[in-house]
Scaffold this motif. Structure first.
Motif, PDB file in Angstrom:
ATOM      1  N   PRO A   1     -28.517 158.320  16.108  1.00  0.00           N
ATOM      2  CA  PRO A   1     -29.785 158.199  15.383  1.00  0.00           C
ATOM      3  C   PRO A   1     -29.759 159.071  14.126  1.00  0.00           C
ATOM      4  N   LEU A   2     -30.537 158.675  13.133  1.00  0.00           N
ATOM      5  CA  LEU A   2     -30.464 159.337  11.826  1.00  0.00           C
ATOM      6  C   LEU A   2     -31.849 159.714  11.315  1.00  0.00           C
ATOM      7  N   TYR A   3     -31.949 160.947  10.856  1.00  0.00           N
ATOM      8  CA  TYR A   3     -33.185 161.443  10.242  1.00  0.00           C
ATOM      9  C   TYR A   3     -32.873 161.754   8.784  1.00  0.00           C
TER      10      TYR A   3
ATOM     11  N   ALA B   1     -25.680 156.306   4.423  1.00  0.00           N
ATOM     12  CA  ALA B   1     -25.844 157.129   5.637  1.00  0.00           C
ATOM     13  C   ALA B   1     -26.309 156.282   6.818  1.00  0.00           C
ATOM     14  N   ILE B   2     -27.198 155.344   6.535  1.00  0.00           N
ATOM     15  CA  ILE B   2     -27.698 154.478   7.618  1.00  0.00           C
ATOM     16  C   ILE B   2     -26.562 153.634   8.194  1.00  0.00           C
ATOM     17  N   MET B   3     -25.745 153.082   7.325  1.00  0.00           N
ATOM     18  CA  MET B   3     -24.629 152.245   7.796  1.00  0.00           C
ATOM     19  C   MET B   3     -23.605 153.081   8.562  1.00  0.00           C
ATOM     20  N   ILE B   4     -23.310 154.260   8.056  1.00  0.00           N
ATOM     21  CA  ILE B   4     -22.325 155.112   8.732  1.00  0.00           C
ATOM     22  C   ILE B   4     -22.879 155.570  10.083  1.00  0.00           C
TER      23      ILE B   4
ATOM     24  N   ALA C   1     -36.750 147.991  10.793  1.00  0.00           N
ATOM     25  CA  ALA C   1     -37.101 146.602  11.139  1.00  0.00           C
ATOM     26  C   ALA C   1     -35.958 145.935  11.899  1.00  0.00           C
ATOM     27  N   ALA C   2     -34.728 146.387  11.650  1.00  0.00           N
ATOM     28  CA  ALA C   2     -33.559 145.826  12.341  1.00  0.00           C
ATOM     29  C   ALA C   2     -33.303 146.520  13.680  1.00  0.00           C
ATOM     30  N   GLY C   3     -34.214 147.415  14.059  1.00  0.00           N
ATOM     31  CA  GLY C   3     -34.107 148.045  15.380  1.00  0.00           C
ATOM     32  C   GLY C   3     -33.276 149.302  15.414  1.00  0.00           C
ATOM     33  N   LYS C   4     -32.981 149.844  14.236  1.00  0.00           N
ATOM     34  CA  LYS C   4     -32.180 151.081  14.225  1.00  0.00           C
ATOM     35  C   LYS C   4     -33.100 152.280  14.348  1.00  0.00           C
ATOM     36  N   ARG C   5     -32.580 153.315  15.014  1.00  0.00           N
ATOM     37  CA  ARG C   5     -33.370 154.532  15.215  1.00  0.00           C
ATOM     38  C   ARG C   5     -33.153 155.441  13.997  1.00  0.00           C
ATOM     39  N   VAL C   6     -33.933 155.171  12.959  1.00  0.00           N
ATOM     40  CA  VAL C   6     -33.829 155.892  11.690  1.00  0.00           C
ATOM     41  C   VAL C   6     -35.229 156.355  11.292  1.00  0.00           C
TER      42      VAL C   6
ATOM     43  N   ALA D   1     -33.317 170.459  23.849  1.00  0.00           N
ATOM     44  CA  ALA D   1     -32.256 169.779  24.585  1.00  0.00           C
ATOM     45  C   ALA D   1     -31.809 168.535  23.837  1.00  0.00           C
ATOM     46  N   ALA D   2     -30.532 168.207  23.967  1.00  0.00           N
ATOM     47  CA  ALA D   2     -30.029 166.933  23.448  1.00  0.00           C
ATOM     48  C   ALA D   2     -30.621 165.797  24.278  1.00  0.00           C
ATOM     49  N   GLN D   3     -30.499 164.584  23.758  1.00  0.00           N
ATOM     50  CA  GLN D   3     -31.047 163.424  24.474  1.00  0.00           C
ATOM     51  C   GLN D   3     -29.976 162.342  24.608  1.00  0.00           C
ATOM     52  N   PRO D   4     -28.910 162.637  25.354  1.00  0.00           N
ATOM     53  CA  PRO D   4     -27.785 161.689  25.391  1.00  0.00           C
ATOM     54  C   PRO D   4     -28.157 160.318  25.939  1.00  0.00           C
ATOM     55  N   ALA D   5     -29.045 160.281  26.918  1.00  0.00           N
ATOM     56  CA  ALA D   5     -29.373 158.981  27.513  1.00  0.00           C
ATOM     57  C   ALA D   5     -30.057 158.090  26.487  1.00  0.00           C
ATOM     58  N   VAL D   6     -30.943 158.674  25.701  1.00  0.00           N
ATOM     59  CA  VAL D   6     -31.651 157.897  24.675  1.00  0.00           C
ATOM     60  C   VAL D   6     -30.671 157.403  23.640  1.00  0.00           C
ATOM     61  N   ASN D   7     -29.833 158.302  23.195  1.00  0.00           N
ATOM     62  CA  ASN D   7     -29.017 157.985  22.037  1.00  0.00           C
ATOM     63  C   ASN D   7     -27.859 157.039  22.350  1.00  0.00           C
ATOM     64  N   ARG D   8     -27.363 157.063  23.559  1.00  0.00           N
ATOM     65  CA  ARG D   8     -26.238 156.194  23.935  1.00  0.00           C
ATOM     66  C   ARG D   8     -26.553 154.732  23.682  1.00  0.00           C
ATOM     67  N   ALA D   9     -27.816 154.368  23.890  1.00  0.00           N
ATOM     68  CA  ALA D   9     -28.165 152.946  23.858  1.00  0.00           C
ATOM     69  C   ALA D   9     -28.375 152.414  22.441  1.00  0.00           C
ATOM     70  N   LEU D  10     -28.130 153.234  21.445  1.00  0.00           N
ATOM     71  CA  LEU D  10     -28.587 152.870  20.105  1.00  0.00           C
ATOM     72  C   LEU D  10     -27.802 151.795  19.415  1.00  0.00           C
ATOM     73  N   SER D  11     -26.509 151.930  19.416  1.00  0.00           N
ATOM     74  CA  SER D  11     -25.753 151.109  18.490  1.00  0.00           C
ATOM     75  C   SER D  11     -24.942 150.042  19.199  1.00  0.00           C
ATOM     76  N   ALA D  12     -25.048 148.839  18.687  1.00  0.00           N
ATOM     77  CA  ALA D  12     -24.249 147.756  19.235  1.00  0.00           C
ATOM     78  C   ALA D  12     -22.763 148.079  19.076  1.00  0.00           C
TER      79      ALA D  12
END
Ligand code: DUC
Ligand code: ZN
Ligand code: ZN
Ligand code: ZN
Length: 484
Positions: free
Chosen positions: A231-233, A221-224, A251-256, A453-464
């Protein structure tokens, strides 16, 4: 307007502790400081004034495994308030082929009797164009978090292609992806093998869902999620195998984020080997209880911050319902209660043992999830302007947990006989005193839906990956890309 002042206590937040009175007017906090006065005085001498608990994971009156979970929004939120929890986030579970907003309406119809505020997550239980379209409506309706079951094959489970398509959609909508992470294919194989070999009792439940199935699915799930840029909960993180994957991702900077349950922190797998079938079956839930090594890992995660929130997955079934699985453990309705006991158990076994500070306790029971779900600081805070969802916590108050005195509708309690030290003296829901010295004064229907509310601005920046590939084609429901 009548006001309430909570006097003589110590305000404890996720950040700091300080002596102050708290003034409540019109359901919100209007002042915090010394020597405040109000129409009604609640004595908090010797107590901590904390944000009420938020339980991010409940299943109230949910159709599941051929029956309905036994606590509804009335008894469930009454149990919550009795234990110092002032908000629940429940999962909307659409049926196969059912539209998401149709299911949401069913949940709104059920929740009118709630005693405290509530919010929803949406479950993605099947996949198709209709779901893809409804996801935007769900976000617009204040439900921007989407849970996916990687287990319950043949029922709720979604496959990897569906998971990837759905995660991308959630990412595009600025929402939060959530998973029940267990490898459902392996669970189905192990279950069939155990039953074929004559292992039909509840003690086989744990063997059908070993830590590896959770570790594998959590990693997947984290990789997908990373490839989808979302972001993943991870709900009910129960073992080191899953925690390790979450720790590594963070530790790798992912929002999990990972969410241990109070049950997994405090009850272990030996419960399934109890000679009484009912005792063991009452504790059947998924993921199952684990051994001490895994429990130590979860506590360490709360201490270090690699795990973020303690929930209950409150999904309570009566003994009669559990007996649907007599002769076949795979038919025992999965789920346990915990709404009333989460805070007292975590305080006793966390703060009482020195494993958690009072501030960490507030973080993992309320503030962290308020931030993750975009509820903060309306919820999860003791700040001027915040909702007066508060618990006045008496660290000296003790009781022995017993089904005989609980609010839940079921006929047993998985924590039966456990002594807790640390209980609410008062619980306030939007300024209304719902619990006063053990006396329940809840008001049916007082609870309100809290949209998020959704948080599109936060989430856009997540993944390389997302950065590298944007702009990208719009992917409709498992259908070839249509171009931007
Ligand atoms: N696990 C349970 O034990 N009950 C409800 C759903 C789930 O995932
Ligand atoms: Zn689950
Ligand atoms: Zn659940
Ligand atoms: Zn009211």
């Amino acid at each position: 307007m009548a006001s309430i002042v909570i006097k003589g206590g110590t305000v404890v937040t996720a950040d700091l502790s300080h002596a102050a009175d708290v003034l409540v007017e019109g359901g919100v906090i209007t002042a915090i400081g010394p020597d405040l006065s109000g129409d009604t005085v609640l004595d908090a001498a010797g107590c901590y004034i904390m944000p009420g608990g938020i339980d991010p994971h409940t299943h109230l009156e949910m159709p599941f495994m051929g029956t309905y979970s036994a606590d509804d929004f009335e008894s469930g939120t009454r149990a919550a308030l009795a234990g110092g929890t002032t908000m629940v986030v429940d999962f909307i579970l659409p049926g196969q082929g059912q539209g998401l907003m149709d299911a949401a309406q069913m949940w709104h119809n059920k929740s009118g009797r709630a005693n405290c505020d509530y919010s929803y997550h949406m479950a993605v239980t099947w996949w198709g164009e209709k779901v893809w379209e409804d996801m935007a409506l769900s976000v617009a309706a204040g439900i921007p978090s989407f849970k996916h079951f990687m287990a319950y094959k043949g029922a709720l489970m979604v496959n990897d292609d569906e998971l990837f398509a759905s995660f991308r959609r959630v990412g595009d909508l600025g929402g939060l992806a959530m998973v029940h992470a267990e490898n459902g294919d392996v669970v189905a194989e192990l279950t069939a093998k155990l039953l074929a070999e004559g292992n039909t009792g509840p003690e086989a439940h744990g063997y059908s869902r070993p830590p590896q199935v959770e570790g594998e699915a959590t990693n997947r799930a984290i990789m997908i999620a990373d490839m989808a840029g979302v972001p993943l909960y991870v709900v009910h993180t129960s073992c080191e195998d899953a925690h390790e994957a979450i720790r590594r991702a963070r530790a790798a900077g992912k929002r999990v984020w990972g969410e241990p349950l109070i049950q997994h922190l405090t009850l272990d797998e030996s419960e399934y080997f109890h000679p009484d079938w009912d005792h063991a079956a009452r504790r059947v839930m998924s993921p199952p209880f684990r051994d001490k090594k895994h429990q130590d890992s979860l506590w360490a995660g709360l201490q270090s911050g690699s795990l973020s929130c303690v929930a209950t997955d409150h999904c309570a079934f009566t003994t009669a319902q559990k007996r649907f699985g007599l002769g076949d453990f795979s038919k025992i309705p999965n789920g346990t209660g915990g709404l009333e006991d989460r805070l007292p158990m975590l305080w006793t076994q966390g703060v009482g043992t020195g494993r958690l500070t009072p501030n960490e306790f507030v973080a993992v029971t309320s503030t962290n999830i308020a931030k993750i779900l975009n509820l903060y600081p309306k919820k999860g805070a003791v700040l001027v302007g915040a909702d007066a969802d508060l618990v006045v916590w008496d660290p000296a108050k003790e009781k022995v947990i017993s089904a005989g005195s609980q609010q839940s509708s079921i006929d047993y309690n998985v924590f039966e006989g456990k002594t807790v030290k640390g209980l609410p003296r008062y619980t306030l829901t939007r300024g209304q005193v719902a619990v006063q010295d053990g006396e329940i004064r809840t008001e049916e229907g007082h609870g309100r839906f809290v949209g998020r509310a959704a948080q599109p601005a936060v989430n856009r920046a997540l993944s390389a990956w997302k950065e590298l590939t944007a702009p990208r084609p719009v992917q409709r429901a498992g259908i070839p890309a249509t171009g931007v």
